[in-house]
Design a protein around this motif. Sequence first.
Motif, PDB file in Angstrom:
ATOM      1  N   TYR A  54       9.101  24.680  15.110  1.00 42.31           N
ATOM      2  CA  TYR A  54       8.754  23.260  15.146  1.00 42.31           C
ATOM      3  C   TYR A  54       7.669  22.952  14.118  1.00 42.31           C
ATOM      4  O   TYR A  54       6.715  23.711  13.955  1.00 42.31           O
ATOM      5  N   ARG A  55       7.819  21.825  13.430  1.00 48.27           N
ATOM      6  CA  ARG A  55       6.834  21.378  12.448  1.00 48.27           C
ATOM      7  C   ARG A  55       6.538  19.899  12.674  1.00 48.27           C
ATOM      8  O   ARG A  55       7.397  19.161  13.168  1.00 48.27           O
ATOM      9  N   LEU A  56       5.334  19.471  12.304  1.00 47.94           N
ATOM     10  CA  LEU A  56       4.911  18.081  12.447  1.00 47.94           C
ATOM     11  C   LEU A  56       4.543  17.497  11.092  1.00 47.94           C
ATOM     12  O   LEU A  56       3.883  18.155  10.282  1.00 47.94           O
ATOM     13  N   VAL A  57       4.928  16.245  10.889  1.00 45.56           N
ATOM     14  CA  VAL A  57       4.580  15.515   9.679  1.00 45.56           C
ATOM     15  C   VAL A  57       4.011  14.172  10.119  1.00 45.56           C
ATOM     16  O   VAL A  57       4.565  13.518  11.000  1.00 45.56           O
ATOM     17  N   GLY A  58       2.903  13.774   9.518  1.00 49.41           N
ATOM     18  CA  GLY A  58       2.280  12.504   9.856  1.00 49.41           C
ATOM     19  C   GLY A  58       2.319  11.520   8.713  1.00 49.41           C
ATOM     20  O   GLY A  58       2.289  11.904   7.546  1.00 49.41           O
ATOM     21  N   SER A  59       2.372  10.253   9.074  1.00 49.49           N
ATOM     22  CA  SER A  59       2.246   9.160   8.111  1.00 49.49           C
ATOM     23  C   SER A  59       0.899   8.490   8.374  1.00 49.49           C
ATOM     24  O   SER A  59       0.588   8.127   9.507  1.00 49.49           O
ATOM     25  N   PHE A  60       0.116   8.343   7.321  1.00 45.05           N
ATOM     26  CA  PHE A  60      -1.262   7.869   7.425  1.00 45.05           C
ATOM     27  C   PHE A  60      -1.374   6.421   6.978  1.00 45.05           C
ATOM     28  O   PHE A  60      -0.754   6.020   5.993  1.00 45.05           O
ATOM     29  N   ASP A  61      -2.203   5.649   7.686  1.00 44.44           N
ATOM     30  CA  ASP A  61      -2.490   4.292   7.229  1.00 44.44           C
ATOM     31  C   ASP A  61      -3.598   4.346   6.176  1.00 44.44           C
ATOM     32  O   ASP A  61      -4.088   5.422   5.823  1.00 44.44           O
ATOM     33  N   ALA A  62      -4.010   3.191   5.697  1.00 45.75           N
ATOM     34  CA  ALA A  62      -4.997   3.130   4.620  1.00 45.75           C
ATOM     35  C   ALA A  62      -6.344   3.730   5.022  1.00 45.75           C
ATOM     36  O   ALA A  62      -7.099   4.203   4.168  1.00 45.75           O
ATOM     37  N   SER A  63      -6.648   3.751   6.324  1.00 44.16           N
ATOM     38  CA  SER A  63      -7.922   4.308   6.777  1.00 44.16           C
ATOM     39  C   SER A  63      -7.864   5.822   6.990  1.00 44.16           C
ATOM     40  O   SER A  63      -8.873   6.429   7.321  1.00 44.16           O
ATOM     41  N   GLY A  64      -6.678   6.409   6.816  1.00 43.25           N
ATOM     42  CA  GLY A  64      -6.531   7.854   6.993  1.00 43.25           C
ATOM     43  C   GLY A  64      -6.127   8.273   8.393  1.00 43.25           C
ATOM     44  O   GLY A  64      -6.090   9.454   8.706  1.00 43.25           O
ATOM     45  N   ARG A  65      -5.776   7.331   9.231  1.00 36.35           N
ATOM     46  CA  ARG A  65      -5.345   7.602  10.607  1.00 36.35           C
ATOM     47  C   ARG A  65      -3.840   7.865  10.646  1.00 36.35           C
ATOM     48  O   ARG A  65      -3.062   7.176   9.972  1.00 36.35           O
ATOM     49  N   VAL A  66      -3.416   8.858  11.434  1.00 38.14           N
ATOM     50  CA  VAL A  66      -1.979   9.105  11.618  1.00 38.14           C
ATOM     51  C   VAL A  66      -1.435   8.014  12.526  1.00 38.14           C
ATOM     52  O   VAL A  66      -1.849   7.885  13.683  1.00 38.14           O
ATOM     53  N   HIS A 115       0.855  -1.183   0.000  1.00 43.94           N
ATOM     54  CA  HIS A 115       0.000   0.000   0.000  1.00 43.94           C
ATOM     55  C   HIS A 115       0.890   1.231   0.000  1.00 43.94           C
ATOM     56  O   HIS A 115       2.017   1.205   0.461  1.00 43.94           O
ATOM     57  N   THR A 116       0.359   2.268  -0.540  1.00 51.03           N
ATOM     58  CA  THR A 116       1.091   3.515  -0.583  1.00 51.03           C
ATOM     59  C   THR A 116       0.997   4.189   0.773  1.00 51.03           C
ATOM     60  O   THR A 116      -0.082   4.261   1.368  1.00 51.03           O
ATOM     61  N   ILE A 117       2.130   4.653   1.251  1.00 50.28           N
ATOM     62  CA  ILE A 117       2.155   5.382   2.511  1.00 50.28           C
ATOM     63  C   ILE A 117       2.035   6.864   2.187  1.00 50.28           C
ATOM     64  O   ILE A 117       2.806   7.400   1.399  1.00 50.28           O
ATOM     65  N   ASN A 118       1.042   7.496   2.765  1.00 47.33           N
ATOM     66  CA  ASN A 118       0.830   8.923   2.566  1.00 47.33           C
ATOM     67  C   ASN A 118       1.436   9.695   3.729  1.00 47.33           C
ATOM     68  O   ASN A 118       1.132   9.405   4.883  1.00 47.33           O
ATOM     69  N   VAL A 119       2.253  10.676   3.406  1.00 50.54           N
ATOM     70  CA  VAL A 119       2.898  11.527   4.394  1.00 50.54           C
ATOM     71  C   VAL A 119       2.488  12.963   4.100  1.00 50.54           C
ATOM     72  O   VAL A 119       2.515  13.388   2.948  1.00 50.54           O
ATOM     73  N   ALA A 120       2.096  13.681   5.145  1.00 50.79           N
ATOM     74  CA  ALA A 120       1.687  15.073   4.960  1.00 50.79           C
ATOM     75  C   ALA A 120       1.994  15.866   6.219  1.00 50.79           C
ATOM     76  O   ALA A 120       1.958  15.329   7.333  1.00 50.79           O
ATOM     77  N   GLU A 121       2.276  17.143   6.016  1.00 51.49           N
ATOM     78  CA  GLU A 121       2.511  18.029   7.150  1.00 51.49           C
ATOM     79  C   GLU A 121       1.183  18.288   7.862  1.00 51.49           C
ATOM     80  O   GLU A 121       0.141  18.440   7.229  1.00 51.49           O
ATOM     81  N   LEU A 122       1.238  18.322   9.174  1.00 54.50           N
ATOM     82  CA  LEU A 122       0.064  18.560  10.012  1.00 54.50           C
ATOM     83  C   LEU A 122       0.139  19.981  10.544  1.00 54.50           C
ATOM     84  O   LEU A 122       1.090  20.349  11.213  1.00 54.50           O
TER      85      LEU A 122
END
Length: 146
Positions: free
Chosen positions: A49-61, A5-12
């Motif tokens: 300070y900055r935050l970046v999250g990695s999301f699972d397939a359900s959209g949860r960080v 599965h593709t891992i989605n990473v985005a700044e929070l």
Amino acid sequence: MTTQHTINVAELQGEDTALAYEALRELRPHLTSVEDFVEIVRTQRREGYRLVGSFDASGRVVAVAGFRHMTNLYSGPHLYIDDLSTLPSARKQGHAGALLRWVDEEARRLGCAEVHLDSGVQRHDAHRLYLTSGYVIPAHHFAKRL
């Protein structure tokens, strides 16, 4: 057959900050409420300070990285990773590696030649990840409690 599965990473940012609480609390268990966490992050953001999250397939960080852009005499401009944490249920699925690659790209975009982090001596799994991701151990970190 393995399912990739593709891992989605985005700044929070803004209200998304609270999404990082559960994953970051794995590393920082002293954080006892989402509200306190969001307030601390808001204060740290004033310091870069900055935050970046990695999301699972359900959209949860399920994994998070907190970092800052810094300049020191010994290394010049670099990104410093304050926090990198993954929920136990999401470990060994590539989330932390994806976050490290995202931070690397952001460091390059900002003109940094290095990324730094400190890690507790007991975090052997994390150390394996850092070493296989190209990190080296150039120094010991010392601290003094006052």
